[in-house]
Scaffold this motif. Structure first.
Motif, PDB file in Angstrom:
ATOM      1  N   PHE A 100       0.869  -1.231   0.103  1.00  8.47           N
ATOM      2  CA  PHE A 100       0.165   0.085   0.008  1.00  8.47           C
ATOM      3  C   PHE A 100       1.004   1.158   0.035  1.00  8.47           C
ATOM      4  O   PHE A 100       0.662   2.406  -0.836  1.00  8.47           O
ATOM      5  N   GLY A 144      -5.259   2.598  -5.461  1.00 10.93           N
ATOM      6  CA  GLY A 144      -4.701   1.265  -4.908  1.00 10.93           C
ATOM      7  C   GLY A 144      -5.119   1.474  -3.310  1.00 10.93           C
ATOM      8  O   GLY A 144      -5.864   0.716  -3.080  1.00 10.93           O
ATOM      9  N   GLN A 145      -4.332   1.978  -2.471  1.00 10.09           N
ATOM     10  CA  GLN A 145      -4.581   1.972  -1.100  1.00 10.09           C
ATOM     11  C   GLN A 145      -6.070   2.600  -0.721  1.00 10.09           C
ATOM     12  O   GLN A 145      -6.359   3.513  -1.348  1.00 10.09           O
ATOM     13  N   GLY A 146      -6.705   1.743  -0.019  1.00 10.64           N
ATOM     14  CA  GLY A 146      -7.927   2.141   0.437  1.00 10.64           C
ATOM     15  C   GLY A 146      -8.061   3.202   1.752  1.00 10.64           C
ATOM     16  O   GLY A 146      -8.239   3.043   2.741  1.00 10.64           O
ATOM     17  N   TYR A 183      -4.894  -9.978   4.353  1.00  9.80           N
ATOM     18  CA  TYR A 183      -4.419  -8.657   4.358  1.00  9.80           C
ATOM     19  C   TYR A 183      -2.870  -8.673   4.923  1.00  9.80           C
ATOM     20  O   TYR A 183      -2.585  -9.558   5.837  1.00  9.80           O
ATOM     21  N   ASN A 187     -11.030  -7.997   2.871  1.00 10.06           N
ATOM     22  CA  ASN A 187     -10.224  -7.323   2.055  1.00 10.06           C
ATOM     23  C   ASN A 187      -9.036  -8.398   1.618  1.00 10.06           C
ATOM     24  O   ASN A 187      -8.483  -8.930   2.437  1.00 10.06           O
ATOM     25  N   PHE A 247     -13.436  -2.517  -1.897  1.00  7.05           N
ATOM     26  CA  PHE A 247     -12.595  -2.930  -3.168  1.00  7.05           C
ATOM     27  C   PHE A 247     -13.398  -3.695  -4.024  1.00  7.05           C
ATOM     28  O   PHE A 247     -14.276  -4.443  -3.744  1.00  7.05           O
TER      29      PHE A 247
HETATM   30  N1  GLN Z   1      -6.242  -1.074   4.522  1.00  4.17           N
HETATM   31  C1  GLN Z   1      -6.014  -0.259   3.466  1.00  4.17           C
HETATM   32  C2  GLN Z   1      -5.953  -1.102   2.144  1.00  4.17           C
HETATM   33  O1  GLN Z   1      -6.345  -2.249   2.070  1.00  4.17           O
HETATM   34  C3  GLN Z   1      -4.498   0.341   3.615  1.00  4.17           C
HETATM   35  C4  GLN Z   1      -4.126   0.579   4.830  1.00  4.17           C
HETATM   36  C5  GLN Z   1      -2.718   0.411   5.143  1.00  4.17           C
HETATM   37  O2  GLN Z   1      -2.110   0.951   4.278  1.00  4.17           O
HETATM   38  N2  GLN Z   1      -2.074  -0.090   5.795  1.00  4.17           N
HETATM   39  O3  GLN Z   1      -5.759  -0.518   1.133  1.00  4.17           O
END
Ligand code: GLN
Ligand code: PMP
Length: 397
Positions: A29, A45-47, A134, A183, A329
């Motif tokens: 991320f 990309g990053q959420g 994750y 995720n 996502f």
């Molecule tokens: N949870 C967010 C994602 O999946 C990112 C959080 C992080 O950068 N650790 O994009």
């Protein structure tokens, strides 16, 4: 222009880093957000949302700062947040937790996950998790000196084989780590699946740690906490945070709920990681948890529109899009675009058309299974999603 191999940084040997963490590299991320900034790309990309949460909640944090709530808060968390978390669990799921002994405030869900794994897993234990997973799960299990056993979720339903799960649980298994809504896939685990997971946890006498940070971002079906299934209340640590539900990802206010002996264990680890955090944000998140149900429905509805726009747009471009029931996502298989490798695709995408996405293959142990899967976030303004789709059309040209 040369394309830095951003997404494949994991794997590089880092001098001085201990052997348990070798291979974890830099979080995908962080890598991909840096690439988005460096290339001026639209960052899918990053959420993280590109619109902040409710003004009144931001005002509550500002008021807390002005009121002088800026020194170390109590180790467990400020009383109004402990109460608000307990009331939230009761209100939405009918789960009862004692605010003073069965709730713990953490520095985001990230710290709750780390503390739970460090507290509950013994060196040499096994932790069962679903892949894709994750990124912090594998790293925390490694830091604990434990090892992971992975059970695969398969598209398009992202379902698992119960026999595979049963076989992954061995006499060395200490706990099962579950993320729902999930995720990167957007899967929301169903009642029957959760009942089967719960049954196995009880039968094999293992603990569960659940990551429910997307609990309110559900578009199909409903979110069900594993702790609500028979036999699970006293063997589950339920984790969530204010990041996604309230669009304040930078505030890092998370929490864990569970039976007192479990929370005592998690608190013991947590106090030596950050000790405490986010003093003025804690009362603000407490007031956020008390927002009317209409807020939570409205937030999910706004994201549903974005999910639909991005899913339809990616599909129109020729990508195979898997339906997403929750989270921020959507996952595509870019093999249908003639792409053979998600990492190479995501590394080149900013240079080809100015868009950043995440190669889901980095979330797999079985690299072949995830080789052509790409995750895109839709937690962005509609005009930003439209701009990204317009840019992606260049791929076809
Ligand atoms: N949870 C967010 C994602 O999946 C990112 C959080 C992080 O950068 N650790 O994009
Ligand atoms: N778990 C999952 C599945 C996530 O996507 C994220 C990213 N927000 C986290 C945990 C971390 O949450 P927090 O920002 O509250 O630490």
């Amino acid at each position: 222009m040369a394309t830095p191999n951003a997404a494949s940084v994991p794997g590089r040997r880092v001098p001085y880093l201990n052997s348990r963490l070798q291979g974890f590299g830099t979080s995908v991320f962080a890598e991909m957000s840096a690439l988005a900034v460096a290339t001026g790309s639209v960052n899918l990309g990053q959420g993280f949302p590109d619109t902040d949460g409710p003004d009144e909640i931001a005002e509550a944090a500002i008021a807390a700062i002005r009121a002088g709530r800026n020194q170390y808060p109590p180790g467990r968390g400020v009383p109004e947040l402990l109460r608000a978390v307990a009331e939230h669990q009761q209100h939405f799921y009918g789960l009862s937790f004692e605010p003073d002994s069965e709730v713990l405030v953490t520095a985001g869900a990230t710290e709750a996950i780390a503390s739970a794994i460090l507290a509950l897993a013994e060196v040499g234990d096994e932790v069962v998790m679903f892949e894709p997973y994750y990124d912090s799960y594998a790293a925390c299990v490694a830091m604990a000196g434990a090892s992971r056993r992975v059970v695969q979720l398969r598209p398009p339903e992202w379902s698992f084989d119960p026999e595979e799960l049963a076989a992954a649980i061995t006499p060395r298994t200490r706990l099962l780590l579950l993320n729902t809504p999930h995720n990167p896939t957007g899967k929301v685990f169903g009642r029957d699946e959760l009942a089967e997971i719960a049954r196995l946890c009880v039968e094999r006498d293992i603990l569960a740690v659940t990551d429910e940070v997307y609990e309110h971002l559900v578009y199909e079906g409903e979110h069900l906490p594993l702790a609500g299934f028979p036999g699970m209340r006293d063997r589950t640590v339920t984790i969530s945070s204010g990041a996604k539900s309230f669009s304040f990802t930078g505030w890092k206010v998370g929490w864990a709920c569970g039976a007192e002996p479990l929370i005592d264990a998690v608190r013991t680890a947590k106090q030596f990681l950050t000790f405490v955090s986010s003093a003025p944000f804690q009362p603000a998140i407490a007031s956020a948890l008390g927002l009317p149900d209409s807020y939570f429905h409205g937030a999910a509805e706004a994201l549903r529109t974005r999910r639909d726009l991005l899913s339809a747009g990616l599909s129109a471009l020729g990508a195979e899009v898997f339906p997403t029931a929750g989270t921020f996502f959507v996952t595509t298989d870019v093999a249908s675009l003639g792409e053979g490798d998600a990492i190479a695709f995501c590394d080149s995408l900013p240079y080809r058309c100015g868009v950043v996405a995440i190669p889901s293959s980095v979330f797999y142990d079985d690299k072949a299974a995830g080789r052509t899967l790409v995750r895109w976030t839709f937690c962005k303004r509609l005009d930003v999603l439209e701009e990204a789709l317009a840019r992606l059309k260049r791929l076809a040209g």
